[in-house]
Motif scaffolding. Structure first.
Motif, PDB file in Angstrom:
ATOM      1  N   GLY A   1       4.359  -6.754   8.379  1.00  0.00           N
ATOM      2  CA  GLY A   1       4.208  -5.444   8.990  1.00  0.00           C
ATOM      3  C   GLY A   1       4.639  -4.301   8.102  1.00  0.00           C
ATOM      4  N   ASP A   2       5.394  -4.582   7.029  1.00  0.00           N
ATOM      5  CA  ASP A   2       5.838  -3.525   6.115  1.00  0.00           C
ATOM      6  C   ASP A   2       4.664  -2.940   5.337  1.00  0.00           C
ATOM      7  OD1 ASP A   2       8.545  -3.644   6.696  1.00  0.00           O
ATOM      8  OD2 ASP A   2       9.041  -4.965   5.009  1.00  0.00           O
ATOM      9  N   ARG A   3       4.798  -1.674   4.993  1.00  0.00           N
ATOM     10  CA  ARG A   3       3.949  -1.070   3.967  1.00  0.00           C
ATOM     11  C   ARG A   3       4.735  -1.123   2.663  1.00  0.00           C
ATOM     12  NH1 ARG A   3       2.120   4.643   6.797  1.00  0.00           N
ATOM     13  NH2 ARG A   3       0.555   3.823   8.251  1.00  0.00           N
ATOM     14  N   VAL A   4       4.187  -1.818   1.661  1.00  0.00           N
ATOM     15  CA  VAL A   4       4.920  -2.061   0.422  1.00  0.00           C
ATOM     16  C   VAL A   4       4.081  -1.594  -0.769  1.00  0.00           C
ATOM     17  CG1 VAL A   4       6.136  -3.770  -0.972  1.00  0.00           C
ATOM     18  CG2 VAL A   4       5.968  -4.086   1.507  1.00  0.00           C
ATOM     19  N   LEU A   5       4.747  -0.934  -1.709  1.00  0.00           N
ATOM     20  CA  LEU A   5       4.113  -0.495  -2.952  1.00  0.00           C
ATOM     21  C   LEU A   5       4.714  -1.249  -4.121  1.00  0.00           C
ATOM     22  CD1 LEU A   5       2.435   1.458  -4.773  1.00  0.00           C
ATOM     23  CD2 LEU A   5       4.397   3.019  -4.690  1.00  0.00           C
ATOM     24  N   ASP A   6       3.847  -1.851  -4.941  1.00  0.00           N
ATOM     25  CA  ASP A   6       4.221  -2.380  -6.245  1.00  0.00           C
ATOM     26  C   ASP A   6       3.636  -1.400  -7.250  1.00  0.00           C
ATOM     27  OD1 ASP A   6       4.818  -3.803  -8.510  1.00  0.00           O
ATOM     28  OD2 ASP A   6       3.817  -5.650  -7.905  1.00  0.00           O
ATOM     29  N   LEU A   7       4.494  -0.528  -7.786  1.00  0.00           N
ATOM     30  CA  LEU A   7       4.001   0.633  -8.528  1.00  0.00           C
ATOM     31  C   LEU A   7       3.522   0.282  -9.935  1.00  0.00           C
ATOM     32  CD1 LEU A   7       3.519   3.662  -8.537  1.00  0.00           C
ATOM     33  CD2 LEU A   7       5.932   4.003  -9.127  1.00  0.00           C
ATOM     34  N   CYS A   8       4.115  -0.705 -10.569  1.00  0.00           N
ATOM     35  CA  CYS A   8       3.740  -1.109 -11.933  1.00  0.00           C
ATOM     36  C   CYS A   8       3.396  -2.592 -11.866  1.00  0.00           C
ATOM     37  CB  CYS A   8       4.889  -0.850 -12.899  1.00  0.00           C
ATOM     38  SG  CYS A   8       5.674   0.776 -12.730  1.00  0.00           S
TER      39      CYS A   8
ATOM     40  N   LYS B   1       8.893  -0.051   1.701  1.00  0.00           N
ATOM     41  CA  LYS B   1       9.555  -0.681   0.565  1.00  0.00           C
ATOM     42  C   LYS B   1       8.714  -0.460  -0.691  1.00  0.00           C
ATOM     43  CE  LYS B   1      12.067  -4.049   3.284  1.00  0.00           C
ATOM     44  NZ  LYS B   1      11.684  -4.776   4.457  1.00  0.00           N
ATOM     45  N   ILE B   2       9.420  -0.288  -1.800  1.00  0.00           N
ATOM     46  CA  ILE B   2       8.762  -0.066  -3.091  1.00  0.00           C
ATOM     47  C   ILE B   2       9.473  -0.910  -4.143  1.00  0.00           C
ATOM     48  CG2 ILE B   2       8.287   1.612  -4.934  1.00  0.00           C
ATOM     49  CD1 ILE B   2       8.102   3.788  -2.812  1.00  0.00           C
ATOM     50  N   VAL B   3       8.698  -1.514  -5.029  1.00  0.00           N
ATOM     51  CA  VAL B   3       9.273  -2.153  -6.201  1.00  0.00           C
ATOM     52  C   VAL B   3       8.781  -1.429  -7.444  1.00  0.00           C
ATOM     53  CG1 VAL B   3       7.442  -3.920  -6.293  1.00  0.00           C
ATOM     54  CG2 VAL B   3       9.608  -4.308  -7.471  1.00  0.00           C
ATOM     55  N   VAL B   4       9.743  -1.074  -8.300  1.00  0.00           N
ATOM     56  CA  VAL B   4       9.435  -0.469  -9.592  1.00  0.00           C
ATOM     57  C   VAL B   4       9.919  -1.445 -10.663  1.00  0.00           C
ATOM     58  CG1 VAL B   4       9.810   1.468 -11.152  1.00  0.00           C
ATOM     59  CG2 VAL B   4       9.663   1.878  -8.687  1.00  0.00           C
ATOM     60  N   ASP B   5       9.028  -2.344 -11.067  1.00  0.00           N
ATOM     61  CA  ASP B   5       9.316  -3.253 -12.176  1.00  0.00           C
ATOM     62  C   ASP B   5       8.872  -2.513 -13.431  1.00  0.00           C
ATOM     63  OD1 ASP B   5      10.137  -5.707 -13.348  1.00  0.00           O
ATOM     64  OD2 ASP B   5       8.040  -6.279 -13.543  1.00  0.00           O
ATOM     65  N   ALA B   6       9.789  -1.722 -13.959  1.00  0.00           N
ATOM     66  CA  ALA B   6       9.418  -0.647 -14.883  1.00  0.00           C
ATOM     67  C   ALA B   6       9.016  -1.157 -16.263  1.00  0.00           C
ATOM     68  CB  ALA B   6      10.595   0.316 -15.016  1.00  0.00           C
ATOM     69  N   PRO B   7       8.064  -0.470 -16.902  1.00  0.00           N
ATOM     70  CA  PRO B   7       7.800  -0.753 -18.314  1.00  0.00           C
ATOM     71  C   PRO B   7       9.097  -0.553 -19.095  1.00  0.00           C
ATOM     72  CG  PRO B   7       6.177   0.777 -17.404  1.00  0.00           C
ATOM     73  CD  PRO B   7       7.259   0.647 -16.384  1.00  0.00           C
ATOM     74  N   CYS B   8       9.418  -1.501 -19.976  1.00  0.00           N
ATOM     75  CA  CYS B   8      10.700  -1.429 -20.668  1.00  0.00           C
ATOM     76  C   CYS B   8      10.563  -1.960 -22.089  1.00  0.00           C
ATOM     77  CB  CYS B   8      11.763  -2.208 -19.890  1.00  0.00           C
ATOM     78  SG  CYS B   8      11.512  -4.002 -19.890  1.00  0.00           S
ATOM     79  N   SER B   9      11.677  -1.968 -22.805  1.00  0.00           N
ATOM     80  CA  SER B   9      11.660  -2.389 -24.207  1.00  0.00           C
ATOM     81  C   SER B   9      11.554  -3.900 -24.363  1.00  0.00           C
ATOM     82  CB  SER B   9      12.915  -1.883 -24.922  1.00  0.00           C
ATOM     83  OG  SER B   9      14.083  -2.325 -24.256  1.00  0.00           O
ATOM     84  N   GLY B  10      11.667  -4.653 -23.270  1.00  0.00           N
ATOM     85  CA  GLY B  10      11.370  -6.075 -23.285  1.00  0.00           C
ATOM     86  C   GLY B  10      12.383  -6.967 -23.964  1.00  0.00           C
ATOM     87  N   GLU B  11      13.623  -6.485 -24.103  1.00  0.00           N
ATOM     88  CA  GLU B  11      14.629  -7.280 -24.803  1.00  0.00           C
ATOM     89  C   GLU B  11      14.902  -8.622 -24.124  1.00  0.00           C
ATOM     90  OE1 GLU B  11      17.038  -3.296 -26.331  1.00  0.00           O
ATOM     91  OE2 GLU B  11      17.995  -4.699 -24.941  1.00  0.00           O
TER      92      GLU B  11
ATOM     93  N   MET C   1       7.599   8.637  -2.544  1.00  0.00           N
ATOM     94  CA  MET C   1       6.706   7.821  -1.725  1.00  0.00           C
ATOM     95  C   MET C   1       7.437   6.944  -0.720  1.00  0.00           C
ATOM     96  SD  MET C   1       3.692   6.713  -4.415  1.00  0.00           S
ATOM     97  CE  MET C   1       4.633   6.544  -5.928  1.00  0.00           C
ATOM     98  N   LEU C   2       8.760   6.892  -0.809  1.00  0.00           N
ATOM     99  CA  LEU C   2       9.539   6.030   0.072  1.00  0.00           C
ATOM    100  C   LEU C   2       9.933   6.770   1.339  1.00  0.00           C
ATOM    101  CD1 LEU C   2      10.794   3.149   0.112  1.00  0.00           C
ATOM    102  CD2 LEU C   2      12.920   4.202  -0.700  1.00  0.00           C
TER     103      LEU C   2
END
Length: 449
Positions: free
Chosen positions: A104-111, A176-186, A221-222
């Motif tokens: 029932g949640d509205r969920v955003l996966d932004l990346c 709910k929102i998840v921001v699995d952000a672009p990163c340097s990937g270490e 957006m949250l």
């Protein structure tokens, strides 16, 4: 041992105790862990462990997650093509467990690309609620759409937009929102040695600046009372704890929640944040922060629901004729025709005009020349009680491999017309029975070579 960037090594030695640094660097002599996550819409946990022909060990922080041995090669198995599981790095499975989506949640996966977090969300939503999966890069959004379709997700919207454009269209829209952000990937240096070659201190600074902007757009957006999880696969504090400190200073309406199952992880340098270290668990490097938004829920802006024209009588006729032939039901809800592509829209879908859309719901198929041709996405999302005719092959049969290669098969059985092709009962795609032959409709772009 993975050849680590010299300046990265120097920084890690400065920020870690000598004994821990030795354990950390020694972990790069070990093999990366391999994981997969079952699809609860297609199989139960008990059924999964009973039926899978792999050496499986549970991932402790993710109930649907399992480690497997590299020699198992689950990506080559027909069950993978049927969406019975998704191959995912074990530490990455912690992100959606921290988000805790509910039906029932509205969920955003932004990346969202390539789709690990999105399929995980879809598994918890079931067929209730809405998943909006966004990916800014046009080439990566195709893989995202294909992975969600193989998973069998129906209630989806896949977009190809910038975060600021999304924020304009979805003010205070998501639970709910998840921001699995672009990163340097270490955190991926052991798993992806090429990430070492791409690393630089300048990249860390660039990613931190980009993450700040993405988080600011996500915050808009949250809904008040909603939850946002921020994650990276890097060790850089500027992309992790300091990033969250800057965000909280700029957004006083947010506060940090404890992350679920913290007993498996290491506390971050900011209270309630956690680190996943490769020398302390079977997985790669990750950082997690769970953020909650306060505020007045009475003041929410209303987002207009997508308006669609009723289907023409001809389109409805050919689609309903197909449903009578091949299915035990006719999908209910709001239909939309984009060109010749027919979709069933998810409930509560907002206005879609002026958005770059990759998938606008459950893709049902193509309407052309007075007939309806079902989509691969429709086949993969069907449940066993929803189709009339099926041709089933065992996972170790030559026939299933021939089907996945796109070959026509001879089939000595009664019946004709559209039929579901399954592997041990799991849908793989469509075939069409014609005079003792099974015409192959497995998509050309997915066929095994």
């Amino acid at each position: 041992m993975t050849a680590l960037p010299e300046r990265f090594v120097e920084r890690m030695k400065r920020t870690m105790e000598e004994e821990e640094a030795a354990s950390f660097f020694a972990s790069y002599d070990e093999n990366a862990a391999h994981g997969l996550r079952l699809n609860p819409g297609k199989i139960s946990r008990d059924g999964f462990t009973d039926r899978m022909p792999f050496s499986l060990t549970p991932v402790p922080w993710c109930p649907p997650g399992f480690y497997y041995n590299e020699e198992d090669r689950p990506g080559k198995h027909p069950y993978h093509a049927a969406g019975v599981y998704y191959i995912q790095e074990p530490s990455a499975m912690a992100v959606i467990e921290a988000l805790k989506p509910e039906p029932g949640d509205r969920v955003l996966d932004l990346c969202a690309a390539p789709g690990g977090k999105s399929t995980h969300i879809a598994g918890y939503l079931g067929d209730r609620g809405l998943l909006v999966a966004n990916e800014i890069h046009p080439t990566r959004v195709k893989a995202l759409s294909e992975n969600l379709e193989r998973w069998g997700a129906r209630n989806i919207l896949v977009t190809n937009e910038t975060p600021d454009r999304m924020a304009e269209r979805f003010p205070a829209f998501f639970d709910k929102i998840v921001v699995d952000a672009p990163c340097s990937g270490e955190g991926m240096f052991r798993k992806l040695p090429e990430a070492c070659e791409d690393w630089s201190e300048e990249k860390v600074a660039h990613c931190a600046s980009m993450q700040t902007d993405i988080l600011a757009d996500a915050a808009k957006m949250l809904k008040p009372g909603g939850v946002m999880v921020y994650s990276t696969c890097t060790f850089a504090e500027d992309e992790n704890e300091r990033q969250i400190e800057r965000f909280l200073a700029a957004h006083p309406e947010f506060s940090l929640d404890p992350v679920a199952q913290q007993e498996y992880f290491t506390p971050g340098k900011l209270e309630h944040t956690v680190r996943l270290w490769p020398h302390k668990l079977r997985g790669e490097g990750h950082f997690l922060a769970r953020l909650r938004k306060s505020g007045d829920t009475e003041a929410l802006e209303t987002v207009q629901e997508e308006k669609v024209k009723p289907l023409s009588a001809d389109v409805r006729r050919v689609f309903e004729a197909f449903c009578r032939e091949a299915l035990t039901f006719t999908p209910e809800g709001r239909y939309a025709l984009f060109g010749d592509q027919l979709y069933l829209l998810a409930d509560g879908l907002p206005r879609l005009n002026r958005l770059k859309i990759s998938r606008a719901g459950w893709h049902l198929g193509t309407v052309k020349k007075g007939r309806f041709e079902p989509s691969h996405a429709m086949a993969l999302a069907l449940k066993p009680e929803e189709w009339k005719s099926g041709v089933d092959f065992s996972a170790d049969s030559e026939e299933v491999l021939r089907y996945l290669r796109g070959e026509t098969l001879f089939w000595d059985a009664a019946g004709k017309g559209w039929t579901i092709v399954t592997v041990d009962g799991f849908p793989l795609g469509w075939g069409k029975l014609v005079q003792g032959q099974l015409k192959n409709h497995y998509p050309k772009g997915l066929r095994m070579l």
